[in-house]
Write a protein that holds these residues in place. Structure first.
Motif, short mmCIF file in Angstrom:
data_model
loop_
_atom_site.label_atom_id
_atom_site.label_comp_id
_atom_site.label_asym_id
_atom_site.label_seq_id
_atom_site.Cartn_x
_atom_site.Cartn_y
_atom_site.Cartn_z
N SER A 237 107.28 2.60 22.13
CA SER A 237 107.29 3.66 21.12
C SER A 237 108.68 3.79 20.50
O SER A 237 108.82 3.94 19.28
CB SER A 237 106.86 4.98 21.75
N THR B 95 107.01 1.51 29.97
CA THR B 95 106.76 0.47 28.98
C THR B 95 106.27 1.08 27.67
O THR B 95 106.71 0.68 26.59
CB THR B 95 105.70 -0.53 29.51
N ASP B 96 105.38 2.07 27.76
CA ASP B 96 104.88 2.74 26.57
C ASP B 96 106.00 3.47 25.84
O ASP B 96 106.08 3.43 24.60
CB ASP B 96 103.76 3.72 26.93
N GLU B 97 106.87 4.14 26.59
CA GLU B 97 107.98 4.85 25.96
C GLU B 97 108.92 3.87 25.27
O GLU B 97 109.40 4.12 24.17
CB GLU B 97 108.74 5.65 27.02
N THR B 98 109.19 2.74 25.91
CA THR B 98 110.07 1.73 25.32
C THR B 98 109.46 1.16 24.05
O THR B 98 110.15 1.02 23.03
CB THR B 98 110.33 0.59 26.33
N ASP C 154 102.38 1.92 39.37
CA ASP C 154 101.89 1.22 38.18
C ASP C 154 101.85 2.14 36.98
O ASP C 154 102.17 1.74 35.86
CB ASP C 154 100.50 0.64 38.44
N ASP C 155 101.44 3.40 37.19
CA ASP C 155 101.41 4.37 36.10
C ASP C 155 102.81 4.65 35.58
O ASP C 155 103.02 4.78 34.37
CB ASP C 155 100.77 5.68 36.54
N ASP C 156 103.79 4.73 36.49
CA ASP C 156 105.18 4.95 36.08
C ASP C 156 105.69 3.78 35.26
O ASP C 156 106.33 3.97 34.23
CB ASP C 156 106.09 5.16 37.30
N LYS C 157 105.39 2.56 35.70
CA LYS C 157 105.82 1.37 34.95
C LYS C 157 105.17 1.36 33.57
O LYS C 157 105.80 1.03 32.58
CB LYS C 157 105.45 0.10 35.71
N LYS C 158 103.88 1.71 33.52
CA LYS C 158 103.16 1.72 32.24
C LYS C 158 103.75 2.77 31.31
O LYS C 158 103.94 2.54 30.13
CB LYS C 158 101.68 2.00 32.46
N ALA C 159 104.08 3.94 31.86
CA ALA C 159 104.65 5.01 31.04
C ALA C 159 106.00 4.59 30.49
O ALA C 159 106.31 4.84 29.32
CB ALA C 159 104.78 6.29 31.86
#
Length: 76
Positions: A57, A52-55, A45-50
């Protein structure tokens, strides 16, 4: 020499089973397995969130650059 042999491990396993019982050991194993599954899920979940956040940004950066380019063209 200095290592633990298979017989010593077997004796230790028998003593552990006698002390704790198979039901308690099974419960401990199940709890440990659930904890590992939960940890793996949280990491995924943390990887998916990261990602998503990078995308998000990167998309904001592209939008900002497009706005700057538009303003520069309007000024010229």
């Amino acid at each position: 020499m200095g290592g633990i042999s298979i017989w010593q491990l077997l004796i230790i396993a028998v003593i552990v089973v006698l002390l704790f019982g198979t039901k308690k050991l099974r419960n401990i194993g199940g709890d440990l397995g659930d904890a590992v599954k939960g940890f793996k899920k949280a990491m995924a979940d943390d990887d998916k969130k990261a990602i998503t956040d990078e995308t998000a940004s990167a998309e904001k950066t592209v939008e900002t650059e497009a706005k700057v380019e538009t303003k520069e063209k309007e000024q010229v």
